[in-house]
Design an enzyme around this catalytic site. Structure first.
Site, mmCIF file in Angstrom:
data_model
loop_
_atom_site.group_PDB
_atom_site.id
_atom_site.type_symbol
_atom_site.label_atom_id
_atom_site.label_comp_id
_atom_site.label_asym_id
_atom_site.label_seq_id
_atom_site.Cartn_x
_atom_site.Cartn_y
_atom_site.Cartn_z
ATOM 1 C CG ASP A 1 -2.101 0.925 1.087
ATOM 2 O OD1 ASP A 1 -3.231 0.415 0.948
ATOM 3 O OD2 ASP A 1 -1.921 2.161 1.112
ATOM 4 N NE ARG B 1 -4.989 -0.281 5.957
ATOM 5 C CZ ARG B 1 -5.852 -0.895 6.742
ATOM 6 N NH1 ARG B 1 -5.917 -0.589 8.035
ATOM 7 N NH2 ARG B 1 -6.664 -1.818 6.269
ATOM 8 C CB THR C 1 -13.109 2.106 -8.888
ATOM 9 O OG1 THR C 1 -13.917 1.145 -8.195
ATOM 10 C CG2 THR C 1 -11.941 1.396 -9.519
ATOM 11 C CB CYS D 1 -20.750 -1.008 -3.239
ATOM 12 S SG CYS D 1 -19.177 -1.765 -2.796
ATOM 13 N NE ARG E 1 -12.718 5.344 2.360
ATOM 14 C CZ ARG E 1 -12.078 4.294 1.867
ATOM 15 N NH1 ARG E 1 -11.179 4.476 0.912
ATOM 16 N NH2 ARG E 1 -12.331 3.083 2.309
#
Length: 432
Positions: A34, A39, A95, A270, A341
């Site tokens: 990453d 992280r 994405t 999603c 988010r």
């Protein structure tokens, strides 16, 4: 299940990549990569701030150096060269959409370029990021070819296996959700399917092509989005008719083929995003997707609608709106999850602020710094003892909110509005 001789590199260690890397590392040599150094440092010490993997499970698979092929364990890194030892890559970067709701493939392009730089002859690259049909072969593969100087299905191979992670869901973890797989050739499709089948208890479904697998993923959430939009529209209608939507849904659920959708805010990575990917591709080939975009418009307007309904109730109860102190419960995009988010709770916040309402946002799951970074909003993680408010809105159904008498936190005449329909009827003034 059969274990194949692959060293797996997982690129992107968020909600999707980390659980996948952990499961693979129980039987394979895995390198988790990453670009976020913080992280990597946290994960190397067994800390997952997303809470998708608990500390004991994470520490059990962590190793201090890259295991050899045939070994097992998970090595975390932010150094691209550490991926050179791998021969099976899985890309799990986000994405998103941009401010105009157009697909933003920048993370995929960058990840593909990085993988291309370490790609070797015979390697396999599998994408899990949600995309519209054609992205893997038409967008990602050319980047891989340019960065590596090699050709697809001659020097390297690729596949697509859409993620099916449900953040915060401990009953349906990665291994208990059936996995779709696909490959750039029939032989590679078989290999990719076998690799995933070695860790997915629920089994796999091998799609006929990469585009079929991509399309299957993008319609999963577009379908849910449209169904929720239908229920949200019904909630608006029933509200005008003074009918309780939750009671209607409970009655409807007695029919054997009723679909269990409920009204609410539609955010996250999603359901609130994927339909735009399908719509983009449809428009590229000359078709305007009316139902898909209508569902998106309706769902995107629910935060504003909820805030206005609360304001109407406040006025009806003689609660002075301007300058009112309102407690908002929850800011994350879903219950019992730390991710903020693409949360649509912020739409409620913005509408309230346009009325001059003073908001206190309480969320024990969200991280203060994340909310500031994403939205410039201040939140609290603990309620001040004895503090009471002019009104209250439950926006996210965190477990911590469900067994509290919120009437004790609201002044006489104050409004309690339940967006999620999870509080006792006797406690609330209205619900969506």
């Amino acid at each position: 299940m059969e274990k194949l001789s692959y060293k797996i590199g997982v690129i992107g260690l968020g909600y999707v990549g980390l659980p996948l890397a952990v499961e693979f590392s129980k039987i394979y040599s895995v390198v988790g990569c990453d670009i976020n150094n913080r992280r990597i440092d946290e994960l190397s010490h067994g800390i997952d701030v997303t809470l998708e993997v608990d500390e004991p499970s994470l520490k059990q698979v962590i190793v201090s150096e890259i295991p050899p092929v045939g070994g097992k364990g998970l090595y975390f890194t932010s150094i691209l060269d550490d991926l050179k030892a791998c021969n099976f890559y899985v890309v799990t970067v986000p994405t998103p959409v941009d401010k105009n709701n157009r697909p933003d493939l920048t993370p995929l392009y960058r990840a593909s370029e990085s993988v291309g730089k370490v790609l070797k002859k015979g390697d396999i690259v599998v994408y899990e990021s949600t995309v519209y049909p054609g992205v893997t072969e038409d967008e990602c593969v050319p980047v891989l070819e340019k960065a590596s100087g090699m050709k697809l299905n001659v020097d390297f191979f690729c596949g697509y296996s859409p993620e099916r992670i449900n953040p915060g869901d401990k009953l349906r973890p990665l291994t208990k959700i059936k996995k779709i797989t696909s490959g750039s050739t029939p032989e590679i499709a078989d290999i990719i399917d076998r690799v995933y089948a070695s860790i997915i208890v629920a089994g796999t479904h091998k799609a006929g092509s990469i585009k079929v697998a991509e399309a299957a993923k993008v319609i999963e959430n577009a379908q849910r989005d449209i169904n929720i939009a239908f229920i949200n529209e019904l909630a608006k209608i029933f509200n005008l008719l003074n009918i309780d939507t939750q009671q209607v849904l409970a009655a409807t659920a007695t029919k054997w083929n009723a679909l269990p959708f409920r009204p609410g805010l539609v955010g996250g990575h999603c359901i609130g995003v994927d339909p735009y990917y399908l719509a983009q591709k449809a428009q590229e080939v000359g078709y305007h997707p009316e139902i898909i975009l209508a569902g998106r418009r309706l769902n995107d307007g629910m935060g504003q609608y909820i805030a206005k309904e609360v304001v109407k109730l406040m006025i009806k109860n003689d609660v002075v709106v301007k300058g009112a102190n309102v407690l908002l419960l929850g800011i994350t995009f879903k219950e019992n999850c730390t991710d903020v988010r693409n949360t649509r709770v912020v739409d409620i916040v913005r509408e309230f602020k346009s009325y001059g309402i003073n908001l206190t946002i309480f969320d024990p799951w969200a991280k203060v710094e994340d909310v500031i970074h994403e939205y410039g909003l201040e939140i609290i993680r603990e309620l001040p003892e004895g503090e009471v408010y002019d009104s209250l809105v439950l926006a996210v159904a965190h477990n911590q909110f469900l067994n509290i008498d919120w009437r004790q936190r609201v002044k006489p005449g104050g409004v309690i509005y339940d967006v999620k329909g999870c509080l006792p009827e006797r406690m609330i003034d209205a619900r969506l």
